[in-house]
Design an enzyme around this catalytic site. Structure first.
Site, PDB file in Angstrom:
ATOM      1  N   GLN A 190       0.797  -1.231   0.000  1.00 39.62           N
ATOM      2  CA  GLN A 190       0.000   0.000   0.000  1.00 39.62           C
ATOM      3  C   GLN A 190       0.825   1.274   0.000  1.00 39.62           C
ATOM      4  OE1 GLN A 190      -3.029   0.049   3.020  1.00 39.62           O
ATOM      5  NE2 GLN A 190      -3.131  -2.170   2.839  1.00 39.62           N
ATOM      6  N   LYS A 191       2.024   1.228   0.568  1.00 39.60           N
ATOM      7  CA  LYS A 191       2.803   2.458   0.672  1.00 39.60           C
ATOM      8  C   LYS A 191       3.688   2.684  -0.544  1.00 39.60           C
ATOM      9  CE  LYS A 191       1.752   3.682   5.023  1.00 39.60           C
ATOM     10  NZ  LYS A 191       1.251   4.983   5.444  1.00 39.60           N
ATOM     11  N   ASN A 192       3.695   1.723  -1.434  1.00 37.21           N
ATOM     12  CA  ASN A 192       4.549   1.863  -2.608  1.00 37.21           C
ATOM     13  C   ASN A 192       4.009   2.934  -3.547  1.00 37.21           C
ATOM     14  OD1 ASN A 192       4.969   1.083  -5.627  1.00 37.21           O
ATOM     15  ND2 ASN A 192       6.685   0.215  -4.513  1.00 37.21           N
TER      16      ASN A 192
END
Ligand SMILES: [Zn+2]
Lengths: 488, 315
Positions: free
Chosen positions: B102-104
C-alpha cells in the site's frame, strides 16, 4: 501523578501498549519509501528486560522541584477545545498525545540522564554508534532499500558530521561503493545497473560532498542528464520516464548549484523544444502552481500541501501554513494539516524558517522570532531518542523504531532550533551563468541566554547543518571553492 | 542452479553479476540468491535493450521481491508499450500488487502510464476507493485520483459527492478537503480564462462556503474546514468582513473566555487587521492566541502583532 494526566494515561499502560505494538513494519512507507527501514541493530521489545522504565529504578528519587512546564504543556492549555466529534483523525491524534505526554512533561524520562534544565541530554555516543552500525553489511530483507541505498550514505555521513564524528575513514570505502552506481550517461542509480535517478544522485552527491570526494562525479555527464529531466512546463522528472514532482526540481537545482554546473540547458534537452534555454526557465511558475489554497507547497501542482521550499510564492500564506505545522502539545512538526507529529518534519518544516525569513518583506530580527524552537528541542530530546543503555538512533515518535532517516532529520532539526542562520542578501545570486544563492548563508551558535531558553547544555549542541543542503557548512564552502572556476 | 540459469528460455543470456565496487562496500545488502540472480539477468537484458515477453516475467519476479525498484518499473513500462501487451491484464496484476504494497508509490506512476495509453478509466475510481478504505490519506493515491479527474474530465461525474461522503466520515480528512478544492476549482486553475469555481461562479462560491461552515459547526477546532473557508475568501479576493458574523460565533473578543476555536480567533485577528481603526482589537486577538489559546505559536502571533504597526497593547 501530575494532575494534567488522566488516570488512563498512566505511563505503564503507555509502555505496555508500546511493547505490544512493537512490530516489524512494512519496509516502505509514506516518506517516499525510504523511511521505517528496520535498522541493523534495532531495539526489540524483550530488550526492555522486564523493567517498565529502563534505568528509572536505578535513579535516586528526585527531591528537588521539577522545572515548571512551558505554557503549551500546562493543564489549562491541554484542556482547551474539547471536541465531542470522534473521527479516525481525532483517535489517531489522541493516541499520539497519550504516548508523548509522559515524556514531554518529564514524568517518564526513559532512564535518560537529564541536563541542567531537566531535559534529557542528547545521547551523542549512542546515536553515533547507531549511525556507524548502518554501514555494516545488511541482511537479505534489506533488499527493500536496494533502489535507495545512496540515502544511507548521505544520512549516516551527514548525521555523524552533525555529531562531530570523524567521517574520514569512510572516504575511500564511499568512493569505491558509489563508483558502480554512476552511469556513463550521467547521474547515479540506487545500485549497480540501475537507472540514474534524481533522489539517488542527490543523496550520493551530498555524501561525496561531505567526504570531500566530489572528483568522483562526472560533472559534464551530470549536466547532460539533468537536461533530459527538465520538462517543457518548467518542472523536472525524477528519472527519464518517471514522475515529475517537486522533489525532482529540488534535487536537480541542488545538484546544479553544488557542482557549479551551467544554468544553460544542454543543446539536446527536450525542454528546448518548448523554447526554454535555462534550467531555471518557467521553474518559478511551475513551483507557484504547487502552492495550494492552504498556503503550503504540494508535491506537484494541485496536490496536497506538503513541507517544502519557499520561493515565488504568497509568502504570508506560506508563513501561516508553516507556523500551523508545529503541533500542540507535542511541539514537533507535522507534514500536513490534521496529520500526526513526526520527527523528520523537524527538518522538512523546521528547515524552512531561515529560508522564509530571507523572503519576508518585513522580516523579524531573526528566524528564531517566528517559531517555537524550545518546543521542537523538547520534542526531539524527550520523545525521539531511542531508550536503552546501548541503544541509539532517533525516531519519528515514541511508538516507532529509530532509523537513519529520522536520526539525520532529527539532528538537522536540532541544528535548525539551536542555531541561527542568516542569508546575506547583498551577495550575488548568480554569476557567469551559475546559481550562487544557496551559498550565501552564515550561521551562529546560541548565546547562554538562548541555551537557557532552549533547555540545552553545551554537550547537547550539534554542529551547524546547512539549511539548504543539509550537510556541514564547511563542506558546502569546500564544494563552492572546488568548482569555483566553473569549467566542465 | 537457479530459476533463470536452469531455464532454456534464458540460455542465450550471459548474466552480469553485481559490481559492489570493492571488498568493503558500505551498507552492502546480503542479497538472497533468487534476487541476485534475477538482477544479474536484468542487467544483461537492459544492457542489450531487449523488449520481449520474457522481460515481463523477469520484471514481475523482481517487483515481487522488491516493489520499490524504480528501474524495474520503468523498464517494464517501456517493454509493455513496445510489445503492445494486454494492458487490462496489466491492470489486474497491478490491483493485486497495490493492495499488497500500500505504501509503494512507483505503482501509481506505472498505473498512470498504463491507463493513459488505455484511454479509459473504467473501474479506476472504484479501485481507488477501495484503497481509500484502507487509508483515506494516502498521498500517492490522491495524486492519482486527481490525475484521473483531469485526464478523463470527471469534474462533474460524482467527485463532489465522493468528497462529501469522505468528509462526512471524517471531517478532518484534509486530503478529502484538498480533493474537493481541486474538483471545484481545478479546471479553472489549469485553463486560464475559464470563469467558474469559487472565483468566477457566485453560486459555486456560496455552496462551498456553506459546506465549509457546516463542517465547522460540527467540529469547530478543525484546521481543514477553516483552511478551506479561508482559501475561498483569499482566492476570490472577498473582503474578510463578510465572514465576521460567522467567525464571531466561535471567537468573540467580547467573550474572551469562550473561544471555541483557535483557527477562528486567528481569522478574527485577520478580519480586524483589515478593518479600519480596529488594529488594537486585532492585537488583542493575537494576544489571546499567544497567551492563552495557542501558546505553542506565541512567537508567530507576536510577529503578526508587530505587522499591525500598533504599540504594545495591555493584555
Ligand atoms: Zn517521518
Amino acid at each position: 501523578m501530575s494532575p494534567l494526566v488522566r488516570k488512563d494515561d498512566d505511563p505503564r499502560n503507555t509502555l505496555e501498549e508500546l511493547l505490544q505494538q512493537s512490530r516489524i513494519e512494512e519496509l516502505t512507507s509514506e516518506h517516499d519509501g525510504y523511511e521505517d527501514v528496520e535498522p541493523a541493530h534495532s531495539s526489540t521489545a524483550h530488550d526492555f528486560n522486564g523493567h517498565p522504565f529502563p534505568g528509572n529504578h536505578l535513579q535516586p528519587a528526585r527531591t528537588q522541584a521539577k522545572p515548571p512546564l512551558p505554557p503549551w504543556l500546562q493543564a489549562a492549555t491541554l484542556g482547551l477545545f474539547h471536541e465531542d466529534l470522534t473521527t479516525t483523525t481525532t483517535q489517531a491524534q489522541a493516541k499520539v498525545t497519550k504516548e508523548c505526554l509522559p515524556h514531554l512533561t518529564g514524568q517518564d524520562t526513559s532512564g535518560f540522564e537529564l541536563n541542567s534544565h531537566g531535559l534529557p541530554h542528547l545521547r551523542r555516543t549512542q546515536h553515533a554508534a547507531f549511525l556507524h552500525a548502518q554501514f555494516e553489511p545488511l541482511p537479505a530483507p534489506y533488499v527493500a532499500i536496494d533502489a535507495s541505498r545512496p540515502w544511507f550514505f548521505y544520512w549516516v555521513l551527514s548525521g555523524l558530521s552533525a555529531l562531530g564524528e570523524d567521517i574520514n575513514p569512510y572516504r575511500e570505502p564511499l568512493i569505491a561503493t558509489v563508483r558502480p552506481l554512476q552511469n556513463p550517461t550521467g547521474g547515479f542509480g540506487g545500485g549497480h545497473g540501475q537507472l540514474s535517478h534524481c533522489a539517488c544522485s542527490y543523496a550520493t552527491i551530498l555524501a561525496l560532498t561531505i567526504a570531500d570526494a566530489l572528483h568522483v562525479v562526472d560533472r559534464r555527464a551530470t549536466w547532460h542528464w539533468l537536461g533530459t529531466l527538465k520538462q517543457p512546463d518548467g518542472g523536472f522528472r525524477m528519472a527519464i520516464g518517471a514522475e515529475e514532482d517537486i522533489r525532482g526540481a529540488y534535487c536537480a537545482m541542488t545538484m546544479l548549484t553544488l557542482l557549479n554546473l551551467p544554468l544553460e540547458l544542454p543543446p539536446d534537452s527536450l525542454a528546448r523544444t518548448a523554447g526554454l534555454t535555462r534550467f531555471t526557465d518557467k521553474l518559478g511558475e511551475w513551483i507557484s502552481h504547487c502552492q495550494t489554497y492552504e498556503g503550503g507547497i504540494a508535491g506537484a501542482p494541485t496536490n496536497e500541501a506538503h513541507g517544502a521550499i519557499p520561493r515565488y510564492l504568497d509568502v504570508p500564506a506560506l508563513l501561516a501554513w508553516l507556523a500551523a505545522r508545529q503541533t500542540q502539545p507535542e511541539g514537533g512538526f507535522q507534514g500536513r494539516q490534521e496529520k500526526l507529529v513526526d520527527a523528520c518534519y523537524s527538518h522538512w518544516v523546521g528547515g524552512c524558517w531561515a529560508l522564509i525569513t530571507a523572503a519576508l518583506q518585513q522580516p523579524p530580527r531573526n528566524s528564531a522570532a517566528l517559531w517555537n524552537r524550545a518546543a521542537l528541542v523538547r520534542y526531539l530530546l524527550t520523545c525521539c531518542q531511542q531508550p536503552g543503555k546501548k541503544k541509539g538512533g532517533m525516531r519519528d515518535k515514541p511508538s516507532t523504531r529509530p532509523d537513519a532517516y529520522h536520526t539525520l532529520y532529527s539532528l538537522a532539526g536540532l541544528s535548525h532550533a539551536q542555531n541561527v542562520f542568516t542569508y546575506n542578501a547583498r551577495a550575488p545570486t548568480t554569476g557567469e551563468g551559475r546559481s550562487l544563492a544557496a551559498f550565501n548563508w552564515a550561521a551562529r551558535g546560541p548565546s547562554k541566554e538562548e541555551m537557557r531558553e532552549l533547555g540545552v547544555d553545551e554537550e547537547d549542541l550539534v554542529n551547524f547543518v546547512h539549511p539548504v543542503f543539509v550537510i556541514p557548512m564547511a563542506a558546502v564552502e569546500r564544494a563552492r571553492q572546488e568548482f569555483e572556476d566553473g569549467t566542465l | 542452479m537457479g530459476r533463470y540459469s536452469d531455464d532454456p528460455a534464458w540460455a542465450d543470456i550471459i548474466p552480469l553479476p553485481t559490481d559492489e565496487g570493492g571488498p568493503n562496500p558500505l551498507a552492502a545488502i546480503a542479497y538472497d540468491d533468487e534476487y541476485a540472480e534475477a538482477m544479474s539477468y536484468l542487467r544483461a537484458v537492459m544492457a542489450a535493450n531487449e523488449f520481449s515477453p520474457r522481460i515481463l516475467d523477469l520484471t514481475e519476479d523482481l517487483i515481487d521481491m522488491n516493489p520499490a525498484h524504480y528501474t524495474v518499473w520503468l523498464y517494464r513500462a517501456q517493454c509493455l508499450f513496445a510489445l503492445k501487451s494486454d494492458l487490462h491484464a496489466e491492470l489486474a496484476w497491478l490491483n493485486a500488487t497495490a493492495l499488497e504494497h500500500q505504501k509503494n508509490y512507483q505503482i501509481w506512476h506505472h498505473r498512470m502510464l498504463v491507463v493513459d495509453v488505455l484511454d479509459s478509466c473504467e473501474g479506476e475510481r472504484e479501485f481507488v476507493s477501495r484503497m481509500f478504505e484502507l487509508d483515506a490519506k494516502n498521498y500517492h493515491v490522491w495524486s492519482y485520483r486527481q490525475w484521473l479527474v483531469r485526464r478523463f474530465g470527471l469534474w462533474e461525474q460524482g467527485e463532489l459527492e465522493f468528497t462529501r461522503d469522505l468528509i462526512e466520515k471524517d471531517v478532518r480528512n484534509n486530503s478529502a478537503w484538498n480533493h474537493r478544492w481541486y474538483v471545484v476549482n481545478g479546471r479553472e486553475e489549469r485553463e486560464e480564462g475559464e470563469a467558474g469555481g469559487v472565483v468566477g461562479d457566485a453560486a459555486v462560491r456560496e455552496r462551498e462556503m456553506e459546506f465549509a461552515m457546516q463542517a465547522i459547526e460540527k467540529a469547530p477546532q478543525n484546521q481543514s474546514s477553516w483552511g478551506y473557508l479561508r482559501g475561498i475568501v483569499r482566492k476570490a479576493g472577498l473582503p474578510l468582513q463578510g465572514c465576521k458574523a460567522f467567525v464571531q460565533r466561535f471567537a468573540s473578543l467580547e467573550q474572551p473566555d469562550e473561544v471555541r476555536s483557535s483557527y477562528a480567533l486567528d481569522f478574527m485577528a485577520e478580519i480586524l487587521a483589515e478593518e479600519k481603526g480596529s488594529e488594537q482589537q486585532a492585537a488583542l486577538a493575537l494576544d489571546m492566541l499567544a497567551q492563552k489559546y495557542d501558546p505553542v505559536r506565541r512567537n508567530y502571533w507576536e510577529y503578526r502583532k508587530g505587522l499591525l504597526g500598533v504599540d504594545a497593547v495591555a493584555a
